[in-house]
Structure formats: structure tokens, C-alpha cells
Design an enzyme around this catalytic site. Sequence first.
Site, PDB file in Angstrom:
ATOM      1  CE  LYS A 230      -1.292 -11.058  -8.377  1.00  0.00           C
ATOM      2  NZ  LYS A 230      -1.376 -11.345  -7.011  1.00  0.00           N
TER       3      LYS A 230
ATOM      4  CD  GLU B 116       3.920 -15.432  -8.442  1.00  0.00           C
ATOM      5  OE1 GLU B 116       3.350 -14.466  -8.994  1.00  0.00           O
ATOM      6  OE2 GLU B 116       4.036 -15.523  -7.206  1.00  0.00           O
TER       7      GLU B 116
ATOM      8  CE  LYS C 293       1.237 -13.600   2.453  1.00  0.00           C
ATOM      9  NZ  LYS C 293       1.536 -12.213   2.121  1.00  0.00           N
TER      10      LYS C 293
ATOM     11  CG  ASN D 269      -3.152 -11.725  -3.941  1.00  0.00           C
ATOM     12  OD1 ASN D 269      -3.465 -11.509  -5.108  1.00  0.00           O
ATOM     13  ND2 ASN D 269      -1.897 -11.921  -3.564  1.00  0.00           N
TER      14      ASN D 269
ATOM     15  NE  ARG E 146     -16.736 -44.365 -13.618  1.00  0.00           N
ATOM     16  CZ  ARG E 146     -17.707 -43.821 -14.333  1.00  0.00           C
ATOM     17  NH1 ARG E 146     -17.678 -43.901 -15.640  1.00  0.00           N
ATOM     18  NH2 ARG E 146     -18.702 -43.195 -13.746  1.00  0.00           N
TER      19      ARG E 146
ATOM     20  N   GLY F 234       0.827  -1.203   0.000  1.00  0.00           N
ATOM     21  CA  GLY F 234       0.000   0.000   0.000  1.00  0.00           C
ATOM     22  C   GLY F 234       0.862   1.253   0.000  1.00  0.00           C
TER      23      GLY F 234
ATOM     24  CG  HIS G 272      -0.083 -13.295 -12.440  1.00  0.00           C
ATOM     25  ND1 HIS G 272       0.521 -13.400 -11.202  1.00  0.00           N
ATOM     26  CD2 HIS G 272       0.769 -12.582 -13.201  1.00  0.00           C
ATOM     27  CE1 HIS G 272       1.685 -12.783 -11.231  1.00  0.00           C
ATOM     28  NE2 HIS G 272       1.861 -12.271 -12.427  1.00  0.00           N
ATOM     29  CG  ASN G 273      -0.782 -14.930  -7.684  1.00  0.00           C
ATOM     30  OD1 ASN G 273      -0.494 -14.069  -8.513  1.00  0.00           O
ATOM     31  ND2 ASN G 273      -0.919 -14.648  -6.406  1.00  0.00           N
TER      32      ASN G 273
ATOM     33  CB  SER H 266       1.211  -9.219 -10.440  1.00  0.00           C
ATOM     34  OG  SER H 266       2.421  -9.954 -10.381  1.00  0.00           O
TER      35      SER H 266
ATOM     36  NE  ARG I  20       4.771 -22.329  -3.831  1.00  0.00           N
ATOM     37  CZ  ARG I  20       4.646 -21.029  -3.991  1.00  0.00           C
ATOM     38  NH1 ARG I  20       4.136 -20.283  -3.036  1.00  0.00           N
ATOM     39  NH2 ARG I  20       5.047 -20.434  -5.101  1.00  0.00           N
TER      40      ARG I  20
ATOM     41  CE  LYS J 174      -3.516 -11.007   8.047  1.00  0.00           C
ATOM     42  NZ  LYS J 174      -3.525 -11.267   9.457  1.00  0.00           N
TER      43      LYS J 174
HETATM   44  P1  2AM Z   1      -2.318  -1.882  10.677  1.00  0.00           P
HETATM   45  O1  2AM Z   1      -1.064  -1.159  10.273  1.00  0.00           O
HETATM   46  O2  2AM Z   1      -3.163  -1.052  11.572  1.00  0.00           O
HETATM   47  O3  2AM Z   1      -2.062  -3.261  11.216  1.00  0.00           O
HETATM   48  C1  2AM Z   1      -1.710  -5.122   6.112  1.00  0.00           C
HETATM   49  O4  2AM Z   1      -1.862  -5.888   7.242  1.00  0.00           O
HETATM   50  C2  2AM Z   1      -2.479  -3.805   6.227  1.00  0.00           C
HETATM   51  O5  2AM Z   1      -3.844  -4.101   6.509  1.00  0.00           O
HETATM   52  C3  2AM Z   1      -1.990  -2.913   7.340  1.00  0.00           C
HETATM   53  O6  2AM Z   1      -2.044  -1.593   6.849  1.00  0.00           O
HETATM   54  C4  2AM Z   1      -3.002  -3.143   8.452  1.00  0.00           C
HETATM   55  O7  2AM Z   1      -3.184  -2.060   9.332  1.00  0.00           O
HETATM   56  C5  2AM Z   1      -4.245  -3.357   7.633  1.00  0.00           C
HETATM   57  N1  2AM Z   1      -5.274  -4.095   8.361  1.00  0.00           N
HETATM   58  C6  2AM Z   1      -5.224  -5.376   8.785  1.00  0.00           C
HETATM   59  N2  2AM Z   1      -6.366  -5.737   9.381  1.00  0.00           N
HETATM   60  C7  2AM Z   1      -7.176  -4.647   9.345  1.00  0.00           C
HETATM   61  C8  2AM Z   1      -8.498  -4.386   9.792  1.00  0.00           C
HETATM   62  N3  2AM Z   1      -9.229  -5.346  10.372  1.00  0.00           N
HETATM   63  N4  2AM Z   1      -8.989  -3.146   9.591  1.00  0.00           N
HETATM   64  C9  2AM Z   1      -8.249  -2.194   8.986  1.00  0.00           C
HETATM   65  N5  2AM Z   1      -7.000  -2.385   8.542  1.00  0.00           N
HETATM   66  C10 2AM Z   1      -6.471  -3.591   8.705  1.00  0.00           C
END
Ligand code: 2AM
Length: 474
Positions: free
Chosen positions: A187, A194, A264, A106, A453, A16, A190-191, A132, A291, A79
Site C-alpha cells: 500500500k 500515486e 502524511k 496507513n 574517489r 471507518g 501504491h502511494n 485504497s 511537495r 489514526k
Molecule cells: P474520536 O472520534 O474519538 O476522535 C480518526 O481520528 C479516528 O481515530 C477517530 O475515530 C478517532 O476517534 C480515532 N482515534 C484517534 N486517536 C485515538 C486513540 N488514541 N484511541 C482511540 N481512538 C482514537
Amino acid sequence: MSAKSNIGLVGLATMGANLARNIANKGFHISVFNRTTEKTEKFIQDFGKESGGKLHGSKTLKEFIASLEAPRKIILLVKAGQPVDDMIAELSPLLDKNDIIIDCGNSHFKDTERRQNALASQGLNFIGCGISGGEEGALHGPSLMPGGSKAAWEKIRPIFEKVAAKDFAGKPCVIHIGDLGSGHFVKMVHNGIEYAIMQILAESYDILKNIGKFTNPELSKIFAGYNKNSNLKSFLIEITTKIFNKKEDGKFIIDYIKDAAGQKGTGKWTTEIAHDLGVYSPTINVAVDARIVSGDTKVREMSQGMLKQNITAKKITISGKKNLIKQVENALELATILCYEQGISLISKTSKEFDWKLNLAEITRIWQGGCIIRSSYLKDLTTALNPANEKAAMSAFQKIMKTLNGDKQKSWRKLMSLAMESGIPTPAFYACLGYFDSYAKARLPQNLIQAQRDFFGAHGYERTDKEGSFHTEW
Ligand code: 2AM
């Protein structure tokens, strides 16, 4: 700040933060918000100056929303999973009709469609945008795969086209992929590709290291050589050459990295939809499995003493080493083509199934820059998939077929025998070859499965010599 920002971004983790910097560097005013305010403050402290005053931090969501021009465009990079739903729940009551939320995480494409439906009923737009390129891509130009309302896309288009990487011809690596969750779907595939390519690269490493006995600096040189091959030249091979050379405290880091590979979920999702729709994508399946087994460290350590590989180790000669380098190159070249093919087939089948009308040539074109699977092979693939220029498409297709059908294939088969004899597990390479061999045969041995079968379950079978459904009293 008096004038309003062109766009906003929520979530200042690495992706971000880098995407926000990229947007500001391209001349747009951008407001940023993060759940933890200290992160926002630090971000503005660190990068506000470099942006020339184009980055604006907000302490509250209310302040953030008020700082955006209409219709508001808000990128979410929180997230994946519940946090996306939580953020939407917090944001949506503060928004006005026609505002646009763009989820660049994602997310699963089905989640994206659920969110689109929920927000549409409130008059809000929701775009699911695959991104990506990792941290560097986000900062300097990622490949962007937005899906959802076309009208909403047109509103974000000027910003996204400036922010995206460039393809081989200098065009932006972003298009409106299609309706609904198609952006996140593309996407995801794509992964999947990958995962498959990374696995064949890992298997190549295993073969070269354990059969060829090459050292890390030698491996780096070998992969640098592969990167000169126009079908292999790629971001993934480029970083591989660098990885083998990297030392820390006088030690090659690669030799000290635990072998349990993380994931993930996007690879697994790709295999799930491929199975749901009946699309044969064995290398992606195997890459996910590889994996999984890599993470099964305890079991592997325990069984290593029990399972004895009954093989006769052969000493490799100088000419054998040279030959091995070429064989691995040939195998990698053909297998890579087949990895892309599996992903493209999945996109094509899904597009038909969901009536998405996806443009395969444009999708591979926007993978030419910025993204993790960018590779010079995508030039031929894009041309082969573009029906607008039929002659060029046919010629590119024939070129690819010639590569697959030529002598390199023989060399690949020999390498597979050697890997088997030497006890090196190369399931992704086998899967690629199995993919090729299965489609190369008009008749497969599943007639036996049909007979079995029918034998035990009276499932019936069809015949090659007459129409209808048949059953035999076996
Ligand atoms: P944070 O810095 O306050 O933890 C990746 O984890 C990004 O998602 C981070 O910027 C995190 O903020 C944000 N994040 C994770 N969970 C969140 C939630 N429930 N609400 C808002 N932001 C969240």
C-alpha cells in the site's frame, strides 16, 4: 441483538464509517465502536436504517468484544501511529486466542511487523491491511492489501472479497499479499506511485496553463481527451477533468486553492526504503521533494524577486497549441508507464530481499479497481507481469516497450526542451526521462566518480579490461 456480529470495526471517522456501511451493505452484521460514543450513536442514527439492522453500535469495548462471533475479527481504522498501539493495548487483554485484529490504517510496515510479533506471543493474529480508494472506495469497494498470517486471512477472506472493488474481469480487488508487513508495504508503494503520477499531472497542468495559455474549461476538455487514451484512462485523470470545471460563487475553485501540497508520510517512507535497498525510483523522490518545495511558500515568495528567470517568452500559435496538447499527452503516457515501473521494481526488489514471494501480477490486478492509481494501463501491466501465460506476457511487454521506444518518446524530449526554455519546473517529467535514459545506457559516466574517489580517498576502482581492484597515484 441476539446473534453475534460477523466482524467489528473501531474508529468511525470517514473511512471507518464508510467501510462499516460497505460491510453491512454486503450483508454482514458489523459491530462498531468509537472512542467518542456520541459519534457511534450518530452513526447508528444516520445509517442504521439503511443497513437493514446490520450495523450495531457499542458504547464500551467490553460490550463491543462480547458482540462478536469467534474468532473475533476487528478492523482498526484509528489514526495511524500511537493511537493504533493504544487501541491494541486496550483490546488485546479482552480477546481470546486466534482472534484477529486488522489494521486498515496507513501504518508503516515495520510498525505492523512489531505489532504482529507482540500479538503473536499472546496467540493473537494481526493483519496489516492497506486500503485504497478514499472515502468513495471505502463505501462502494476499495482495493484491499492485507498482509500477515495466511490462516488468519482465510478467516476474513469471505468478508473482504465481498467488500472489495472488482477488477476488469469482475474478480475482487483483494488477495493475501504475503507475510508480515507486506500488505502495508505494498500500500505504501501504491502511494509512492500515486505521488509520482499526481506530480506529472500537476506539471502537465503547469505546461498547458502557462505555455499553452489554456483556460480551465479548455484544460478540462484536454484532460478528458487524455482519458480516452488507453494508457492514460484513469481515476486520477477523470477527477482532474472535473476539478478544472468546478466553480463556487462563480469562481473556478482551482484558481483559489493554495499551492502548498500536504503529505502524511507514505511517499517519504517509500523513498526511504528505496534508498535503503538501493532501488532507483527518482520520480517518487522528486514527487516528495516537489511537495516539500510547494510548502516552502515564504522562501519562494522572497526569492521570486531575486531569482530572475532569464527566458524569452514566445507567443504560442493556434497550431502550436494543438501540438502542445499532443506533446503533453505523449509525455504523460510514457512517464506514467515509468512511474508504475519504479513502484513495481521496488516491490520486486523488496520481495526478494525479505523473501516475501510477492505476486506482482496479482498486486497490479488488485489495483485495477477501487484504488487511487486504478488505470486501464494496468490491464497490460498485469498481463506483462504474469508468468503463467508466457506468450501473453511477452506480447504485453513488447507492446509496452514499443510505446516507450517509439515516436512519442521524441515528442516527450521536445516538450522537455520547451519546458526548460520556458522556465516551467517539470522535475518529475525529467526524473522519468532520466530513469529511462539511465537504464537505456549500458555505460554511465560514473567511471569519473570512481576516478575522483580514488584520487582523493584512494577508494580503488574496478576496470573494464582486467579483473581486480586498482589504485592509481593520480
Ligand atoms: P474520536 O472520534 O474519538 O476522535 C480518526 O481520528 C479516528 O481515530 C477517530 O475515530 C478517532 O476517534 C480515532 N482515534 C484517534 N486517536 C485515538 C486513540 N488514541 N484511541 C482511540 N481512538 C482514537
